[in-house]
Write an enzyme that holds these catalytic residues in place. Structure first.
Site, mmCIF file in Angstrom:
data_model
loop_
_atom_site.group_PDB
_atom_site.id
_atom_site.type_symbol
_atom_site.label_atom_id
_atom_site.label_comp_id
_atom_site.label_asym_id
_atom_site.label_seq_id
_atom_site.Cartn_x
_atom_site.Cartn_y
_atom_site.Cartn_z
ATOM 1 N N ARG A 1 34.001 -5.637 -42.923
ATOM 2 C CA ARG A 1 33.285 -6.872 -43.249
ATOM 3 C C ARG A 1 31.849 -6.500 -43.599
ATOM 4 N NH1 ARG A 1 33.040 -9.213 -37.102
ATOM 5 N NH2 ARG A 1 31.755 -7.561 -36.267
ATOM 6 N N SER B 1 5.251 -37.482 -51.907
ATOM 7 C CA SER B 1 5.604 -36.406 -50.984
ATOM 8 C C SER B 1 6.513 -37.002 -49.916
ATOM 9 C CB SER B 1 4.354 -35.814 -50.348
ATOM 10 O OG SER B 1 4.739 -34.821 -49.421
ATOM 11 N N CYS C 1 7.100 -32.792 -47.242
ATOM 12 C CA CYS C 1 6.232 -32.213 -46.220
ATOM 13 C C CYS C 1 6.735 -32.488 -44.810
ATOM 14 C CB CYS C 1 4.800 -32.679 -46.389
ATOM 15 S SG CYS C 1 4.618 -34.465 -46.221
ATOM 16 N N GLY D 1 31.904 -11.915 -31.430
ATOM 17 C CA GLY D 1 31.971 -12.152 -29.993
ATOM 18 C C GLY D 1 32.391 -13.554 -29.601
ATOM 19 N N HIS E 1 28.021 -5.899 -27.216
ATOM 20 C CA HIS E 1 27.832 -7.332 -27.466
ATOM 21 C C HIS E 1 26.351 -7.679 -27.541
ATOM 22 C CE1 HIS E 1 27.451 -11.571 -26.216
ATOM 23 N NE2 HIS E 1 28.503 -11.733 -26.995
ATOM 24 N N ARG F 1 44.138 -11.421 -33.494
ATOM 25 C CA ARG F 1 42.680 -11.548 -33.612
ATOM 26 C C ARG F 1 42.337 -12.791 -34.400
ATOM 27 N NH1 ARG F 1 43.073 -5.844 -34.532
ATOM 28 N NH2 ARG F 1 41.833 -4.665 -33.028
ATOM 29 N N TYR G 1 7.763 -29.052 -55.216
ATOM 30 C CA TYR G 1 7.385 -28.083 -54.179
ATOM 31 C C TYR G 1 7.924 -28.512 -52.821
ATOM 32 C CZ TYR G 1 3.814 -31.430 -52.660
ATOM 33 O OH TYR G 1 3.191 -32.544 -52.191
ATOM 34 N N LYS H 1 38.274 -11.864 -41.998
ATOM 35 C CA LYS H 1 39.045 -10.701 -41.547
ATOM 36 C C LYS H 1 40.370 -10.611 -42.293
ATOM 37 C CE LYS H 1 38.383 -9.751 -37.278
ATOM 38 N NZ LYS H 1 38.385 -9.981 -35.844
ATOM 39 N N MET I 1 35.203 -15.276 -30.611
ATOM 40 C CA MET I 1 36.643 -15.441 -30.459
ATOM 41 C C MET I 1 37.199 -14.149 -29.875
ATOM 42 S SD MET I 1 37.343 -18.367 -31.839
ATOM 43 C CE MET I 1 36.430 -19.514 -32.823
HETATM 44 C C1 PEP Z 1 6.927 -37.101 -41.968
HETATM 45 O O1 PEP Z 1 7.065 -38.229 -41.503
HETATM 46 O O2 PEP Z 1 7.854 -36.419 -42.402
HETATM 47 C C2 PEP Z 1 5.593 -36.492 -42.003
HETATM 48 C C3 PEP Z 1 5.403 -35.324 -42.582
HETATM 49 O O3 PEP Z 1 4.593 -37.138 -41.364
HETATM 50 P P1 PEP Z 1 4.400 -37.116 -39.780
HETATM 51 O O4 PEP Z 1 5.360 -36.104 -39.237
HETATM 52 O O5 PEP Z 1 2.992 -36.778 -39.550
HETATM 53 O O6 PEP Z 1 4.763 -38.516 -39.420
#
Ligand code: PEP
Ligand code: MG
Length: 873
Positions: free
Chosen positions: A336, A762, A829, A101, A454, A92, A849, A22, A103
């Protein structure tokens, strides 16, 4: 000497970190020559200093505030504390990231019992003077003294009733004078001392209150939800007051350069004549659409349009502006980048790119990946909707469809949601106290307030469906019901909301999942062009895999095979395998599982249409497949035709004190190599089968929980021997790879060695986080709340990668692994794979990935594009 206070004319837009959004924007508008009431900003560093000094503003900062006040007096030609021509200011808050909302604002500061008379004389408008004073008393009490506004409401409403008027504007000067008298008496009664009369004292107390509000529970909750660090602090803006409540040539309003709900390129907003700021958002009076200003005052409308066009071009983004008209003169109080729905964000980004205002990359960066979530949320099922009856209509404040049980308080919403029940929060209007309830609700319904109320603003920001200002819905919050045309709906009754049309249904209407098309597909295509990280999905069945594929997943990064063993007859075969006493018995049980597992993999390969599929071998401790209670053990023993005692003994032998650190992961394959053999057979045979039909699947076999190279070597030899034999026998060619999850800190430390065997890594950041912190992932929720309260943690390390510790291990592992195999494919993963902040981190440490749950795939795709645009690789 640190400079803590900046006049608007001394600063600019680049000083957002120091002066908050602001403050920096007020300075920028001043520099652009726009009509901004002048003032100054007390910096975020002053806020941090306030906390360092033990919750007090030190004398040096107070002096800088007074000096800046004095400079501002010169600019506006009025003196603070003058009783004849009082100089009034607004106070303000304004943090670096906008926290709508969270502050509070104080207007008309500087008024007291004497100055109010001076103001009345000077303006020849005692009604205005006393209206301003009563507002100031209310706001100061609420924000600074913790005296809720509701303490004054009764006095105000009684007066209206006594005078027989509906609108605040129908009260006379004398009425307001009486009200002020009542307010001051009430204040004294509650505080045990009179209302502070010294303007300088009012000022310092207010600045302190804003700093204090940075640490209130609502602010802490909002910050945690939005990943805003506590250290940032808030700035405070003190600005000369201009008055929208000076009669019919004055007014105030809020406007957006584009429609924040749909993204349409149309000027959009609301205003009220003879009103001050909070009247518009509080929903006490119904504001007029901004288009009517063109008729009411064409000159002002034209000037405002010119300013807003200039601001949008200047900031290259849709602007959300607050303005006031004082006796026919326009003032800009704020601008803003406007909050918007996900649909609007997409449309605005695409339109601005097509209008040439933004480049494609800039357009992509305008859409927050987290926001896409709301686009992936449900709509109503047409058949269910066809039979549903609309009971009322309100404003379509935030799109999406929601169904749930009506609740009337935020606390009740939280309680019921905890039990897994979908709820709709129904309120006359919402306030910042309701934020937690709004966050857990499927939808929000209010009977009062406009598109900028709000409820509307906050729900849009959260991506929660909201219907606001449904006037025919009579809400009785304390009695826990609402009624429409005499029909009562109690707490717990089903209702449904359509936030896109504003329709309300007095029943459960079934919802259905969203599909990807139009603007969404277009932005996603741009994102794919600009990202380098691949995005895969975690899926264990063809249905989820198909959803993920349709959302753009480029493979499966984690198939948790144990999930395949819990259903129907499979669990029986699994149990037979577990209770086997000999290898032969185990082999017989595994032979039953083999065809089922093979079919599962065929389904997954087909759903992924040739993309890579990573199959993780059995991971959980075996006791998870057996019952615990004696009754259940007895039933199972009967079913399996074994004795209760034998089965009970097996269950007891599998009992572990710390199962998460126990006999699981690769350790299972070491004890029972025949499990790995069966799983390999299923993976390979399924691949041969689908490849015969013209696909080209290259399975990736993933061994979990490896912490030592010899563990992996042992299992890999079994996998390779089994796979090669099957391939040879089938007389086909099939490529496959064997890699490992990196989820034990030791694996990160010796990643160079592990990579000698592992053909890919992974990161299982769920286990890696658990083992790096030593927090049980199943129980950490119980104490993490204390960590947030005590500011030890600001975010959940199971949701956002802890970059300092866990992240350091990940970087080490990537670097270590690639010293052995320079082209080592590394993915993630754990749950973090769908969290935009963690995706950014994964990009920066060079992962190949990320893999996440199907509904997060588009979010990860966009987050990956953001990461690459910000930091190309
Ligand atoms: C992990 O541990 O991040 C994983 C993907 O395996 P799980 O959650 O099945 O233990
Ligand atoms: Mg794991």
């Amino acid at each position: 000497m640190t400079k803590y206070v900046y006049l608007f004319r001394e600063a600019n837009q680049t000083m957002k970190n120091l002066l908050g959004g602001k403050g920096a924007n007020l300075a920028e508008m001043t520099n652009l020559g726009m009509p901004v009431p002048q003032g100054f900003t007390v910096s975020t560093e002053a806020c941090t200093q306030y906390y360092k000094d033990g919750n007090r503003i030190n004398d040096a900062i107070v002096k800088q505030i007074y000096d800046a006040l004095h400079e501002t007096e010169k600019i506006v030609g009025k003196t603070f504390g003058d009783n004849e021509n009082p100089f009034l200011v607004s106070v303000r808050s304004g943090a670096r990231a906008s926290m709508p909302g969270m502050m509070d604002t104080i207007l008309n500061l500087g008024l007291n019992d004497v100055a109010v008379e001076g103001l009345a004389k000077l303006t020849n408008n005692p009604r205005f003077a006393y209206d301003s004073y009563r507002r100031f008393i209310t706001m100061f009490s609420d924000v600074v003294m913790d005296i809720s506004k509701s303490n004054y409401e009764e006095i105000f409403d009684n007066k209206k009733e006594e005078r027989g008027v509906d609108l605040d504007t129908d009260l006379t000067a004398q009425d307001l004078k009486d009200i002020v008298k009542g307010f001051l008496a009430k204040y004294e009664e509650l505080k045990g001392e009179p209302f502070p009369q010294d303007p300088k004292e009012q000022l310092v107390l207010s600045v302190e209150a804003v700093f204090r509000s940075w640490d209130n529970p609502r602010a802490n909750y909002y910050r945690r939800m939005n990943n805003i660090p506590y250290e940032w602090g808030t700035a405070v803006n003190l600005q000369a007051m201009v008055f929208g409540n000076m009669g019919d040539t004055s007014g105030t309003g809020v406007a957006f350069t584009r429609n924040p709900s749909t993204g349409e390129n149309e000027f959009y907003g609301e205003y009220l004549f003879n009103a001050q700021g909070e009247d518009v958002v509080a929903g006490i009076r119904t504001p007029k659409p901004i288009a009517e200003l063109e008729k009411d005052n064409p000159a002002i409308y034209k000037e405002f349009r010119e300013i807003s066009d200039k601001l949008e071009k200047h900031y290259k983004d849709m602007q959300d502006m607050e303005f006031t008209i004082e006796k026919g003169k326009l003032y800009m109080l704020q601008t803003r980048n406007g909050k918007r729905t996900a649909q609007a964000a997409l449309k605005i980004a695409i339109d601005m790119v097509e209008e040439g205002l933004l480049t494609e990359k800039e357009g992509i960066l305008k859409v927050d990946p987290n926001q896409l979530d709301s686009l992936l949320h449900p709509t109503f099922e047409p058949t269910s909707l066809a039979n549903a009856k609309v009971i009322a209509t309100g404003l379509n404040a935030s799109p999406g469809a929601a169904t749930g049980r009506a609740v009337f308080t935020a606390e009740r919403a939280a309680e019921m949601a905890k039990d897994g029940k979908p709820v709709i929060l129904v309120r006359q209007e919402t306030s910042p106290e309701d934020i937690e309830g709004m966050a857990v609700a499927s939808g929000v319904l209010t009977s009062r307030g406009g598109m900028t109320s709000h409820a509307a603003v906050v729900a849009r920001g959260m991506g929660t469906c909201c219907v606001a200002g449904a006037g025919t819905v009579k809400v009785y919050e304390d009695k826990k019901y609402f009624s429409v045309d005499g029909v009562k709906f109690n707490e717990g009754d089903w209702i449904s909301l359509d936030g896109t049309t504003g329709r309300i249904y007095g029943e459960q209407v079934k919802t259905q999942d969203a599909t990807v098309s139009g603007d969404f597909a277009k932005l996603m295509a741009w994102a794919d062009k600009h990202r380098s990280l691949k995005v895969r999905t975690n899926a264990d069945n063809p249905k989820d895999a198909k959803v993920a594929y349709d959302f753009g997943a480029e493979g499966i990064g984690l198939c948790r095979t144990e999930h395949m063993f819990f259903e129907g007859e499979r669990i029986m075969a699994m149990r037979e395998m577990i209770v086997s006493n000999t290898e032969e018995e185990r082999a017989t049980a595994l032979a039953k599982l083999l065809p089922m597992q093979r079919e599962d993999f065929i389904g997954l390969y087909e759903a992924m249409q040739g993309y890579p599929v990573t199959i993780r071998y059995l991971d959980p401790p075996l006791h998870e497949f057996l019952p615990n209670e004696d009754d259940d053990i007895a039933d199972l023993a009967k079913e399996m035709n074994i004795s209760f005692a034998d089965l009970k003994a097996t269950v007891e032998s599998l009992h572990e004190t710390n199962p998460m650190l126990g006999h699981r992961g690769v350790r299972l394959s070491i004890t029972y190599p025949e499990i790995a053999r069966m799983q390999t057979r299923a993976v390979i045979e399924a691949a041969i089968e689908v490849n015969k039909r013209g696909m080209n699947v290259v399975p990736e076999i993933m061994i979990p929980l490896v912490g030592e190279i010899k563990e992996l070597k042992y299992v890999k030899e079994i996998v390779v021997a089994t796979a090669d034999e099957i391939i040879k026998k089938a007389g086909v060619k099939l490529n496959y790879s064997v890699g490992t999850m990196i989820e034990i800190p030791r694996a990160c430390l010796i990643a160079d060695e592990i990579a000698k065997e592992a053909e890919f890594f992974s990161f299982g950041t769920n286990d890696l986080t658990q083992m790096t912190f030593g927090f049980s992932r199943d129980d950490a929720g119980k104490f993490l709340a204390d960590y947030y309260d005590k500011k030890i943690f600001e975010a959940d390390p199971f949701a956002h990668v802890d970059q300092k510790g866990v992240g350091k291990l990940m970087s080490m592992a990537v670097a270590g692994g690639r010293t052995t195999r320079p082209d080592l494919k590394c993915g993630i993963c754990g749950e973090h794979g769908g969290d935009p902040e963690s995706v950014d981190f994964c990009h920066n440490i060079g992962l190949s990935y990320v893999s996440c749950s199907p509904f997060r795939v588009p979010i990860a795709r966009l987050a990956a594009a953001h990461a690459n645009i910000k930091n190309p690789r």
